[in-house]
Enzyme design. Structure first.
Site, PDB file in Angstrom:
ATOM      1  N   PRO A  26      -7.797  15.998   4.118  1.00 42.01           N
ATOM      2  CA  PRO A  26      -6.452  17.061   3.990  1.00 42.01           C
ATOM      3  C   PRO A  26      -5.495  16.269   3.028  1.00 42.01           C
ATOM      4  O   PRO A  26      -5.100  15.388   2.957  1.00 42.01           O
ATOM      5  CB  PRO A  26      -6.098  17.142   5.315  1.00 42.01           C
ATOM      6  CG  PRO A  26      -6.420  16.027   6.282  1.00 42.01           C
ATOM      7  CD  PRO A  26      -7.697  15.566   5.528  1.00 42.01           C
ATOM      8  N   ASN A  27      -5.118  17.379   2.100  1.00 34.87           N
ATOM      9  CA  ASN A  27      -4.107  17.269   1.014  1.00 34.87           C
ATOM     10  C   ASN A  27      -3.937  16.336  -0.011  1.00 34.87           C
ATOM     11  O   ASN A  27      -3.257  16.536  -0.853  1.00 34.87           O
ATOM     12  CB  ASN A  27      -2.828  16.888   2.000  1.00 34.87           C
ATOM     13  CG  ASN A  27      -2.392  17.676   2.888  1.00 34.87           C
ATOM     14  OD1 ASN A  27      -2.224  18.977   2.739  1.00 34.87           O
ATOM     15  ND2 ASN A  27      -2.267  17.124   4.349  1.00 34.87           N
ATOM     16  N   ASP A  53     -16.745   8.945  15.012  1.00 31.89           N
ATOM     17  CA  ASP A  53     -18.313   9.253  15.665  1.00 31.89           C
ATOM     18  C   ASP A  53     -19.150   9.691  14.632  1.00 31.89           C
ATOM     19  O   ASP A  53     -20.277   9.197  14.808  1.00 31.89           O
ATOM     20  CB  ASP A  53     -18.265  10.271  16.888  1.00 31.89           C
ATOM     21  CG  ASP A  53     -17.551   9.779  17.942  1.00 31.89           C
ATOM     22  OD1 ASP A  53     -17.601   8.498  18.201  1.00 31.89           O
ATOM     23  OD2 ASP A  53     -17.246  10.615  18.946  1.00 31.89           O
ATOM     24  N   HIS A 105      -5.536   8.917  11.404  1.00 31.16           N
ATOM     25  CA  HIS A 105      -5.022   8.499  12.460  1.00 31.16           C
ATOM     26  C   HIS A 105      -4.836   9.422  13.708  1.00 31.16           C
ATOM     27  O   HIS A 105      -4.386   9.209  14.793  1.00 31.16           O
ATOM     28  CB  HIS A 105      -3.258   8.658  12.066  1.00 31.16           C
ATOM     29  CG  HIS A 105      -2.900   8.218  10.778  1.00 31.16           C
ATOM     30  ND1 HIS A 105      -3.447   6.810  10.304  1.00 31.16           N
ATOM     31  CD2 HIS A 105      -2.745   8.702   9.540  1.00 31.16           C
ATOM     32  CE1 HIS A 105      -3.217   6.784   9.217  1.00 31.16           C
ATOM     33  NE2 HIS A 105      -2.566   7.814   8.586  1.00 31.16           N
ATOM     34  N   ARG A 139       0.978   5.928  11.543  1.00 33.51           N
ATOM     35  CA  ARG A 139      -0.226   5.625  10.642  1.00 33.51           C
ATOM     36  C   ARG A 139      -0.609   4.357  10.843  1.00 33.51           C
ATOM     37  O   ARG A 139      -1.516   3.773   9.943  1.00 33.51           O
ATOM     38  CB  ARG A 139       0.710   5.604   9.131  1.00 33.51           C
ATOM     39  CG  ARG A 139       0.969   7.148   8.657  1.00 33.51           C
ATOM     40  CD  ARG A 139       1.425   7.052   7.200  1.00 33.51           C
ATOM     41  NE  ARG A 139       2.328   8.020   7.115  1.00 33.51           N
ATOM     42  CZ  ARG A 139       2.183   9.467   6.771  1.00 33.51           C
ATOM     43  NH1 ARG A 139       0.751   9.785   6.672  1.00 33.51           N
ATOM     44  NH2 ARG A 139       3.000  10.295   6.704  1.00 33.51           N
ATOM     45  N   ALA A 194      -4.748  12.270   6.705  1.00 29.67           N
ATOM     46  CA  ALA A 194      -4.210  12.236   8.012  1.00 29.67           C
ATOM     47  C   ALA A 194      -5.165  12.151   9.187  1.00 29.67           C
ATOM     48  O   ALA A 194      -4.519  11.792  10.324  1.00 29.67           O
ATOM     49  CB  ALA A 194      -3.447  13.573   8.175  1.00 29.67           C
ATOM     50  N   ARG A 242       1.820  16.154  -4.423  1.00 28.93           N
ATOM     51  CA  ARG A 242       2.337  15.717  -3.077  1.00 28.93           C
ATOM     52  C   ARG A 242       2.895  14.346  -3.169  1.00 28.93           C
ATOM     53  O   ARG A 242       2.477  13.575  -3.903  1.00 28.93           O
ATOM     54  CB  ARG A 242       1.557  15.818  -2.022  1.00 28.93           C
ATOM     55  CG  ARG A 242       0.393  14.745  -2.144  1.00 28.93           C
ATOM     56  CD  ARG A 242      -0.604  14.783  -0.889  1.00 28.93           C
ATOM     57  NE  ARG A 242      -0.117  14.406   0.412  1.00 28.93           N
ATOM     58  CZ  ARG A 242      -0.869  13.936   1.251  1.00 28.93           C
ATOM     59  NH1 ARG A 242      -2.059  13.421   1.052  1.00 28.93           N
ATOM     60  NH2 ARG A 242      -0.454  13.442   2.361  1.00 28.93           N
ATOM     61  N   ARG A 260       4.106   2.072   6.367  1.00 28.73           N
ATOM     62  CA  ARG A 260       5.089   3.483   6.414  1.00 28.73           C
ATOM     63  C   ARG A 260       5.108   3.572   8.216  1.00 28.73           C
ATOM     64  O   ARG A 260       5.220   2.659   8.968  1.00 28.73           O
ATOM     65  CB  ARG A 260       3.935   4.475   6.029  1.00 28.73           C
ATOM     66  CG  ARG A 260       3.927   4.202   4.517  1.00 28.73           C
ATOM     67  CD  ARG A 260       3.099   5.054   3.735  1.00 28.73           C
ATOM     68  NE  ARG A 260       3.523   6.574   3.836  1.00 28.73           N
ATOM     69  CZ  ARG A 260       2.841   7.469   3.500  1.00 28.73           C
ATOM     70  NH1 ARG A 260       1.695   7.694   3.106  1.00 28.73           N
ATOM     71  NH2 ARG A 260       3.556   8.746   3.624  1.00 28.73           N
ATOM     72  N   HIS A 313      -7.277   3.906   1.340  1.00 26.90           N
ATOM     73  CA  HIS A 313      -6.017   4.800   1.469  1.00 26.90           C
ATOM     74  C   HIS A 313      -4.916   4.298   0.219  1.00 26.90           C
ATOM     75  O   HIS A 313      -4.725   3.111  -0.158  1.00 26.90           O
ATOM     76  CB  HIS A 313      -4.811   4.318   2.658  1.00 26.90           C
ATOM     77  CG  HIS A 313      -5.620   4.656   4.038  1.00 26.90           C
ATOM     78  ND1 HIS A 313      -5.706   5.980   4.440  1.00 26.90           N
ATOM     79  CD2 HIS A 313      -6.269   3.997   4.724  1.00 26.90           C
ATOM     80  CE1 HIS A 313      -6.367   5.783   5.507  1.00 26.90           C
ATOM     81  NE2 HIS A 313      -6.852   4.720   5.792  1.00 26.90           N
ATOM     82  N   GLU A 344     -13.330   2.321   3.986  1.00 23.76           N
ATOM     83  CA  GLU A 344     -11.761   3.245   4.086  1.00 23.76           C
ATOM     84  C   GLU A 344     -10.964   2.950   2.837  1.00 23.76           C
ATOM     85  O   GLU A 344     -10.672   1.681   2.822  1.00 23.76           O
ATOM     86  CB  GLU A 344     -11.164   2.957   5.481  1.00 23.76           C
ATOM     87  CG  GLU A 344     -10.164   3.282   5.674  1.00 23.76           C
ATOM     88  CD  GLU A 344      -9.490   3.036   7.082  1.00 23.76           C
ATOM     89  OE1 GLU A 344     -10.060   2.170   7.832  1.00 23.76           O
ATOM     90  OE2 GLU A 344      -8.415   3.599   7.739  1.00 23.76           O
ATOM     91  N   SER A 360      -1.805   4.716  -0.517  1.00 26.19           N
ATOM     92  CA  SER A 360      -0.444   4.337  -0.056  1.00 26.19           C
ATOM     93  C   SER A 360      -0.628   3.056   0.835  1.00 26.19           C
ATOM     94  O   SER A 360      -1.697   2.807   1.255  1.00 26.19           O
ATOM     95  CB  SER A 360       0.452   5.011   0.608  1.00 26.19           C
ATOM     96  OG  SER A 360      -0.053   5.726   1.967  1.00 26.19           O
ATOM     97  N   ASN A 413     -11.582   8.300   2.241  1.00 23.44           N
ATOM     98  CA  ASN A 413     -10.095   8.429   2.736  1.00 23.44           C
ATOM     99  C   ASN A 413      -9.836   9.661   3.654  1.00 23.44           C
ATOM    100  O   ASN A 413      -9.651  10.674   3.048  1.00 23.44           O
ATOM    101  CB  ASN A 413      -9.360   8.681   1.485  1.00 23.44           C
ATOM    102  CG  ASN A 413      -7.758   8.396   1.593  1.00 23.44           C
ATOM    103  OD1 ASN A 413      -7.268   8.646   2.884  1.00 23.44           O
ATOM    104  ND2 ASN A 413      -7.118   8.392   0.744  1.00 23.44           N
ATOM    105  N   TYR A 458       2.081   8.569  -3.558  1.00 21.84           N
ATOM    106  CA  TYR A 458       0.752   8.698  -3.882  1.00 21.84           C
ATOM    107  C   TYR A 458       0.473   8.751  -5.461  1.00 21.84           C
ATOM    108  O   TYR A 458      -0.366   9.007  -6.145  1.00 21.84           O
ATOM    109  CB  TYR A 458       0.144  10.072  -3.395  1.00 21.84           C
ATOM    110  CG  TYR A 458       0.328  10.109  -1.920  1.00 21.84           C
ATOM    111  CD1 TYR A 458      -0.612   9.202  -1.144  1.00 21.84           C
ATOM    112  CD2 TYR A 458       0.893  11.095  -1.173  1.00 21.84           C
ATOM    113  CE1 TYR A 458      -0.517   9.187   0.076  1.00 21.84           C
ATOM    114  CE2 TYR A 458       1.075  11.024   0.328  1.00 21.84           C
ATOM    115  CZ  TYR A 458       0.410  10.139   0.845  1.00 21.84           C
ATOM    116  OH  TYR A 458       0.346   9.924   2.253  1.00 21.84           O
TER     117      TYR A 458
END
Ligand code: DQA
Length: 147
Positions: free
Chosen positions: A9-10, A87, A80, A111, A77, A17, A107, A100, A98, A102, A74, A22
């Site tokens: 998301p986002n 699963d 977390h 997070r 949100a 953003r 942070r 990220h 994985e 940032s 990635n 980012y």
């Protein structure tokens, strides 16, 4: 080799953003960067982004049937919060990295938890868009070593 890059998301709002976290590059620019890198290496890459947790689960599950050899994710949100994504990654049992953009470890406290991490062979944080290219290298090395 077929890899799938999944963004949560986002991340479609990259470039708009929170540029302090980012950067200024857009989502489209991110995809172009990864695409160009993969082309140079002869890797077939597909992309998926959703703001919906269940759709991300569905995309991970689809990787079982579409010839995907590995996943770069990635979860944004949902990193977390989402046991469902953990699963799903465990269920398909494909190598996953994985990423990220940032440096999440510097942070907020909320997070500091990653539910997906235990289903991933590596985690890259804080390297901006380049982190995805590092993930490509790690994933491809891993796949080559395990076939
Ligand atoms: C993120 C970090 C997450 O904490 C955040 O919710 C995101 C993006 C990153 O790429 O740095 O949306 O995954």
């Amino acid at each position: 080799m077929n890899i799938c890059v999944i963004n949560g998301p986002n991340l479609n709002l990259l470039g708009v953003r929170e540029p302090q976290h980012y950067g200024n590059g857009t989502y489209e620019a991110l995809l172009q960067k990864i695409q160009t890198y993969c082309e140079q290496k002869g890797i077939n890459v597909t992309f998926y982004q959703s703001n919906q947790e269940g759709d991300l689960v569905d995309r991970i599950q689809a990787a079982l049937k579409d010839g995907t050899d590995g996943i770069i994710i990635n979860p944004a949100a949902y990193t977390h919060t989402s046991v469902a994504l953990l699963d799903a990654l465990k269920a398909v049992s494909l190598p996953a990295v994985e990423v990220h953009i940032s440096k999440v470890e510097e942070r907020e406290d909320f997070r500091q938890v990653s539910f997906v991490r235990s289903a991933c062979i590596a985690t890259i944080t804080g390297h901006g868009f380049d982190g995805y290219l590092e993930a490509v290298d790690i994933l491809c090395r891993h796949i080559e070593e395990t076939v």
